[in-house]
Design a protein around this motif. Structure first.
Motif, mmCIF file in Angstrom:
data_model
loop_
_atom_site.group_PDB
_atom_site.id
_atom_site.type_symbol
_atom_site.label_atom_id
_atom_site.label_comp_id
_atom_site.label_asym_id
_atom_site.label_seq_id
_atom_site.Cartn_x
_atom_site.Cartn_y
_atom_site.Cartn_z
ATOM 1 N N ARG A 138 -4.729 0.209 -3.227
ATOM 2 C CA ARG A 138 -4.453 0.530 -1.825
ATOM 3 C C ARG A 138 -3.566 1.774 -1.714
ATOM 4 N N ARG A 141 0.837 -1.197 0.000
ATOM 5 C CA ARG A 141 0.000 0.000 0.000
ATOM 6 C C ARG A 141 0.874 1.250 0.000
ATOM 7 N N LEU A 198 -7.112 3.947 8.553
ATOM 8 C CA LEU A 198 -6.248 3.726 7.394
ATOM 9 C C LEU A 198 -5.997 2.238 7.159
ATOM 10 N N PHE A 204 -8.550 6.949 -4.589
ATOM 11 C CA PHE A 204 -7.895 6.539 -3.347
ATOM 12 C C PHE A 204 -8.783 5.570 -2.577
ATOM 13 N N TYR A 259 0.861 5.421 1.116
ATOM 14 C CA TYR A 259 0.287 6.604 1.735
ATOM 15 C C TYR A 259 0.843 7.834 1.019
ATOM 16 N N TRP A 264 -9.348 0.449 5.750
ATOM 17 C CA TRP A 264 -9.665 0.711 4.352
ATOM 18 C C TRP A 264 -8.512 0.340 3.433
ATOM 19 N N GLY A 265 -7.287 0.377 3.969
ATOM 20 C CA GLY A 265 -6.162 -0.108 3.184
ATOM 21 C C GLY A 265 -6.208 -1.610 2.993
ATOM 22 N N LEU A 306 -3.670 5.558 -0.363
ATOM 23 C CA LEU A 306 -4.456 6.324 0.598
ATOM 24 C C LEU A 306 -3.892 7.735 0.720
ATOM 25 N N ARG A 329 -3.432 11.470 2.591
ATOM 26 C CA ARG A 329 -3.351 12.052 3.931
ATOM 27 C C ARG A 329 -2.899 13.509 3.815
ATOM 28 N N ALA A 343 -8.933 5.551 0.616
ATOM 29 C CA ALA A 343 -9.472 6.342 1.722
ATOM 30 C C ALA A 343 -8.661 7.622 1.823
#
Length: 673
Positions: A228, A152, A379, A252, A154, A382-383, A230, A232, A254
């Motif tokens: 995956r 995943r 995170l 995304f 971020y 949902w990831g 995400l 931020r 999330a």
């Protein structure tokens, strides 16, 4: 446009924009330090040493070479803008960064690039397709990463940092992250990228494009799980994350969004119609809240946040909870859309959506350990789940620039800048679709390999299963799009990537075209050159790139196919304006300029315009304009387009970009209303 309207427009554009990281009443930043001649010489010498090595490495891996060249770029930008050293620490950071760049250059000359495989926090770079520039990004690679499987990702959007030049970013990023800071999150084996995003712009314009270009860059180097990724962000990064998540709700798995100013100008009266309209795209995140139905969002901030809540700031005496207001307003708008939040006031969920809202108790502009734990769990959940194709999409937009969510795309609208909605349900395992729309003229449905029927706005249509189905309204009646009839001439209509306003051209790769011929009217031609120079310098300072520029005589058909071309001059000085102007919605002679019913003397007036390029399907042609945003708004959380789709300015040798004497928006068929 009347003179009183122009005065109002300029006064609104000049409204104070307070830094999202600056408390009310705090003194302004002290003037930047002036580096000594010795310090400037040291930076230049180190920059040139890196460049000299790179010059001899013609066959080096382009990605590794970019990782080195970004350090030399940092030195060159400090040379061009020496006031951006800011402090003595900034000078030290520049020297530190250049030493690191030289060490990398030496390694690359020896055929090595050890930083590429290194774990931990490091700087990488990518070549932007938008403007051809090198841009840095930080990447954090966990020790557990071995490339054997996709992991995943971020994507972190930073807060406001007025001194965050390339040099300071390059020097500071490799340091460990503060475990008590908002950027910190639990390590569950993810890779994280920190998007530089062209300094401070809340990831709008070039900063928005950088988010997706940085993602593509890291995907070329590491095995990233597409489902995956995400998002931020916090503070200014929160403002950027609200914009990115709500305008791109299917990109995304999330989004964790902390604080962020909310834009207030979209609710303020008095703007000219063409400017009020475009505010509905970039300055009304609250009204885009429904798109949280399509993406899990965790909005949060501290209950004692005292940062400036909105842009412009709220009137004195207005009750405010600081930047906590952003998530509160999104939550309240979701309730108006039929999704009220329930639960403890400090831990709420918008019923019927995947979105949640947390408040950190006894916390200012930040996050408490308790909420940080909830965010990490959000995170991870949902990831772990990843992006999944939903059986229901509820999506809204105000423009076909931002037109899709999962398997639904709004291809054309009845009226741009008014709200368009789609509520689409996939039933019986994908055999049947129920769709309702508002302000939609053409619609695409994807993942329709098992489709047999579609009911749209009450009309039943039998369809043939295929990867995508396109529906369009013909005389107000929905039909499945069939093959074009030979007798029909294609109708030019606003669509994705061809929607305006002028500023929309600068969200895709663009090329500035400089005139070289003999102008019809020298005053107008000189005004065009001043506009070009103004855009180049502002873009270079704030968006960290000099745009691509070519002489009109050097532009090829391949350039027109690849870029939105921005033509400066008049039909005498710029041969491409001469070639294309007869196919544009204006009449331009040596003596007059006519747009619609209004005519102006060509000797001292200049048209600005965006229009689908008649010589390159799918691309724009722009006349005599860069981004139309005000000078002071390049480094702000929200930067407001000022001119719509077209304008006429009167030449003024004392002003780089005069105010418009006329401005407006084309209709859905690219006609002057």
């Amino acid at each position: 446009m009347t003179s009183s309207s122009i005065v109002l427009l300029l006064s609104l554009a000049a409204l104070p924009l307070v830094s999202a990281q600056t408390k009310s009443g705090k003194k302004s930043t002290p003037p930047p330090i002036v580096p000594t001649a010795k310090e400037k010489a040291a930076v230049l010498e180190k920059t040139q040493r890196i460049e000299a090595i790179l010059e001899g490495l013609r066959n080096a891996d382009p990605a590794a070479a970019a990782d080195v060249a970004i350090y030399a770029k940092a030195g060159r930008w400090l040379e061009e803008f020496p006031d951006t050293y800011f402090t003595q620490e900034g000078i030290a950071q520049a020297l530190t960064a250049l030493d690191e760049g030289f060490a990398r250059a030496v390694e690359l000359k020896a055929g090595r690039a050890p930083w590429v495989q290194a774990k931990g926090r490091k700087i990488l770079a990518f070549r932007s397709d938008l403007d051809g520039s090198l841009q840095p990004y930080g990447v954090s690679v966990p020790e557990s990463y071995d490339g054997s499987r996709p992991v995943r990702l971020y994507v972190w959007l930073h807060g406001r940092s007025p001194r965050l030049t390339e040099a300071s970013f390059l020097a500071s990023y490799p340091k460990p992250v503060n475990p008590k800071g908002t950027a910190y999150t639990a390590d569950i084996g993810q890779i994280q990228i920190d998007v530089y995003g062209r300094w401070n712009n809340a990831n709008h314009w070039a900063g928005e494009v950088d988010v997706f270009e940085a993602i593509e860059a890291v995907k070329k180097r590491y095995r990233i799980d597409e489902k995956r990724i995400l998002l931020r962000g916090f503070s200014m990064g929160g403002a950027g994350a609200w914009h990115i998540a709500l305008h791109h709700p299917d990109r995304f798995a999330a989004a964790e969004i902390g604080a962020g100013t909310w834009p207030r100008r979209s609710s303020m009266p008095g703007f000219p119609h063409y400017q009020e309209a475009v505010l509905r795209i970039w300055e009304n995140i609250n009204d885009w809240a429904l798109n949280a139905f399509n993406i899990p969002i965790a909005g949060h901030d501290g209950d004692s946040d005292t940062q400036v809540a909105s842009i412009p700031p709220p009137p004195p005496g207005t009750p405010s909870r600081g930047q906590l207001e952003s998530s509160i307003k999104i939550r309240e708008q979701l309730a108006k859309e039929g999704f009220p939040s329930t639960g403890d006031p400090f831990d709420m969920a918008a019923k019927g959506t995947p979105s949640v809202f947390f408040i950190s108790e006894n916390t200012g502009h930040g996050v408490s350990p308790l909420v940080r734990g909830k965010l990490d769990a959000f995170l991870k959940h949902w990831g772990d789940r990843g992006i999944q194709s939903p059986d229901r999409v509820k999506f809204l937009t105000y423009t076909t620039r931002y037109n899709r969510a999962h398997w639904v795309s709004i291809e054309e609208m009845d009226r741009h800048y008014e709200r368009a909605d789609v509520d689409a349900r996939r039933l019986d395992g994908g055999a049947r679709y129920e769709v309702t729309t508002r302000n939609v003229a053409r619609l695409s449905l994807r993942e329709t390999g098992r489709a047999k029927s579609v009911r749209i706005d009450g009309r039943a249509i039998k369809v043939k299963a295929s990867p995508a189905i396109v529906l369009e309204k013909r005389n107000g009646v929905w039909e499945e799009e069939g093959p074009p009839r030979p007798t029909l001439v294609a109708v030019l209509r606003k669509s994705h990537g061809l929607s305006g306003p002028i500023d929309d051209a600068f969200l895709d790769p663009f090329l500035l075209v400089r005139p070289t011929g003999r102008a019809w009217n020298e005053a107008a031609n000189q005004q065009a050159l001043r506009i070009l120079a103004r855009f180049d310098t502002r873009y270079a300072r704030w968006y960290r790139a000099h745009p691509r520029v070519k002489d009109d005589t050097a532009v090829t058909q391949a350039d027109l196919a690849r870029y939105n071309v921005v033509l400066f001059g008049d039909p005498g000085s710029n041969q491409w304006i001469a070639r294309l102007q007869a196919q544009l919605p204006l009449q331009w002679s040596r003596t007059s300029i006519r747009i619609g019913p209004n005519a102006y003397p060509a000797a001292d007036h200049l048209p600005l315009m965006i229009y689908p390029n008649p010589a390159a399907p799918g691309r724009y042609v722009v006349l005599n304009s860069g981004l139309t945003i005000d000078d002071g708004e390049y480094p702000r959380d929200y930067s407001m387009p000022r001119y719509g789709d077209f304008a006429v300015v009167k030449t003024n040798s004392a002003v780089d970009l005069p105010p418009p004497v006329e401005a407006g928006l084309f209709d859905e068929f690219w006609r002057v209303p």
